[in-house]
Design a protein around this motif. Structure first.
Motif, PDB file in Angstrom:
ATOM      1  N   GLY A  29       0.821  -1.203   0.000  1.00 42.82           N
ATOM      2  CA  GLY A  29       0.000   0.000   0.000  1.00 42.82           C
ATOM      3  C   GLY A  29       0.851   1.247   0.000  1.00 42.82           C
ATOM      4  N   PRO A  30       0.208   2.397   0.116  1.00 44.87           N
ATOM      5  CA  PRO A  30       0.924   3.663   0.013  1.00 44.87           C
ATOM      6  C   PRO A  30       1.712   4.039   1.274  1.00 44.87           C
ATOM      7  CG  PRO A  30      -1.414   4.069   0.367  1.00 44.87           C
ATOM      8  CD  PRO A  30      -1.238   2.589   0.211  1.00 44.87           C
ATOM      9  N   HIS A  31       1.432   3.360   2.385  1.00 46.38           N
ATOM     10  CA  HIS A  31       2.071   3.714   3.655  1.00 46.38           C
ATOM     11  C   HIS A  31       2.662   2.480   4.333  1.00 46.38           C
ATOM     12  CE1 HIS A  31       0.113   7.590   3.260  1.00 46.38           C
ATOM     13  NE2 HIS A  31      -1.038   6.968   3.083  1.00 46.38           N
ATOM     14  N   ALA A  32       3.507   2.701   5.328  1.00 47.86           N
ATOM     15  CA  ALA A  32       4.091   1.603   6.094  1.00 47.86           C
ATOM     16  C   ALA A  32       3.021   0.913   6.937  1.00 47.86           C
ATOM     17  CB  ALA A  32       5.216   2.114   6.988  1.00 47.86           C
ATOM     18  N   HIS A  33       2.004   1.670   7.348  1.00 49.56           N
ATOM     19  CA  HIS A  33       0.948   1.109   8.187  1.00 49.56           C
ATOM     20  C   HIS A  33      -0.257   0.714   7.334  1.00 49.56           C
ATOM     21  CE1 HIS A  33      -1.072   4.869   7.463  1.00 49.56           C
ATOM     22  NE2 HIS A  33      -0.129   5.557   8.083  1.00 49.56           N
ATOM     23  N   ARG A  34      -1.172   0.005   7.942  1.00 47.00           N
ATOM     24  CA  ARG A  34      -2.407  -0.371   7.258  1.00 47.00           C
ATOM     25  C   ARG A  34      -3.190   0.878   6.872  1.00 47.00           C
ATOM     26  NH1 ARG A  34      -4.601  -5.279  11.048  1.00 47.00           N
ATOM     27  NH2 ARG A  34      -2.964  -6.735  10.459  1.00 47.00           N
ATOM     28  N   THR A  35      -3.815   0.783   5.715  1.00 56.46           N
ATOM     29  CA  THR A  35      -4.604   1.899   5.212  1.00 56.46           C
ATOM     30  C   THR A  35      -5.978   1.383   4.812  1.00 56.46           C
ATOM     31  OG1 THR A  35      -2.589   2.886   4.321  1.00 56.46           O
ATOM     32  CG2 THR A  35      -4.666   3.760   3.516  1.00 56.46           C
ATOM     33  N   LYS A  36      -7.020   2.122   5.194  1.00 52.31           N
ATOM     34  CA  LYS A  36      -8.390   1.795   4.800  1.00 52.31           C
ATOM     35  C   LYS A  36      -8.977   2.992   4.071  1.00 52.31           C
ATOM     36  CE  LYS A  36      -9.365  -1.159   8.769  1.00 52.31           C
ATOM     37  NZ  LYS A  36     -10.258  -1.369   9.927  1.00 52.31           N
ATOM     38  N   TYR A  77      -5.231  -1.852   2.566  1.00 55.48           N
ATOM     39  CA  TYR A  77      -3.863  -2.195   2.208  1.00 55.48           C
ATOM     40  C   TYR A  77      -3.176  -2.673   3.479  1.00 55.48           C
ATOM     41  CZ  TYR A  77      -4.808   0.374  -2.080  1.00 55.48           C
ATOM     42  OH  TYR A  77      -5.342   0.803  -3.267  1.00 55.48           O
ATOM     43  N   ALA A  78      -2.439  -3.761   3.387  1.00 54.32           N
ATOM     44  CA  ALA A  78      -1.806  -4.374   4.562  1.00 54.32           C
ATOM     45  C   ALA A  78      -0.695  -3.514   5.149  1.00 54.32           C
ATOM     46  CB  ALA A  78      -1.267  -5.761   4.203  1.00 54.32           C
ATOM     47  N   GLY A  79      -0.118  -2.632   4.358  1.00 53.18           N
ATOM     48  CA  GLY A  79       1.009  -1.811   4.809  1.00 53.18           C
ATOM     49  C   GLY A  79       2.293  -2.327   4.177  1.00 53.18           C
ATOM     50  N   GLN A  80       3.220  -1.437   3.918  1.00 52.44           N
ATOM     51  CA  GLN A  80       4.464  -1.819   3.254  1.00 52.44           C
ATOM     52  C   GLN A  80       5.189  -2.885   4.069  1.00 52.44           C
ATOM     53  OE1 GLN A  80       6.594   1.796   2.410  1.00 52.44           O
ATOM     54  NE2 GLN A  80       5.018   2.515   1.020  1.00 52.44           N
TER      55      GLN A  80
END
Length: 91
Positions: A24-31, A41-44
């Motif tokens: 995803g676009p970030h290191a952390h999870r994104t909704k 997104y699960a996170g980088q």
């Protein structure tokens, strides 16, 4: 993301649709919510598979239909009596 087809399905069935992706676009999870379509997104550096398993356990007992071509995820869902369908890519 063109979520029209998912929005139509969600509206027709009166259900929420959750789409889960690796990284995803970030290191952390994104909704990101598009009405009744929730994109996660699960996170980088993180796997969608792990997030899907976590979500299945959290939502166990609810009306869930898992759509995936991943045999490991289908087998995991089967352990918890969660119905799954084989997803196929359409190009």
């Amino acid at each position: 993301m063109d979520s029209d087809i998912f929005s139509l399905c969600a509206a027709k069935k009166q259900n929420e649709i959750q789409l889960v992706f690796d990284a995803g676009p970030h290191a952390h999870r994104t909704k990101i919510s598009y009405g009744k379509v929730l994109v996660m997104y699960a996170g980088q550096g993180h796997s969608a598979d792990d997030l899907i398993k976590e979500l299945l356990l959290q939502q166990r007992g609810q009306d869930i239909l898992l759509v995936t071509s991943d045999r490991e995820i289908r087998d995991f869902a089967k352990q918890y009596d969660i119905i799954s369908e084989i997803g196929r890519a359409h190009v």
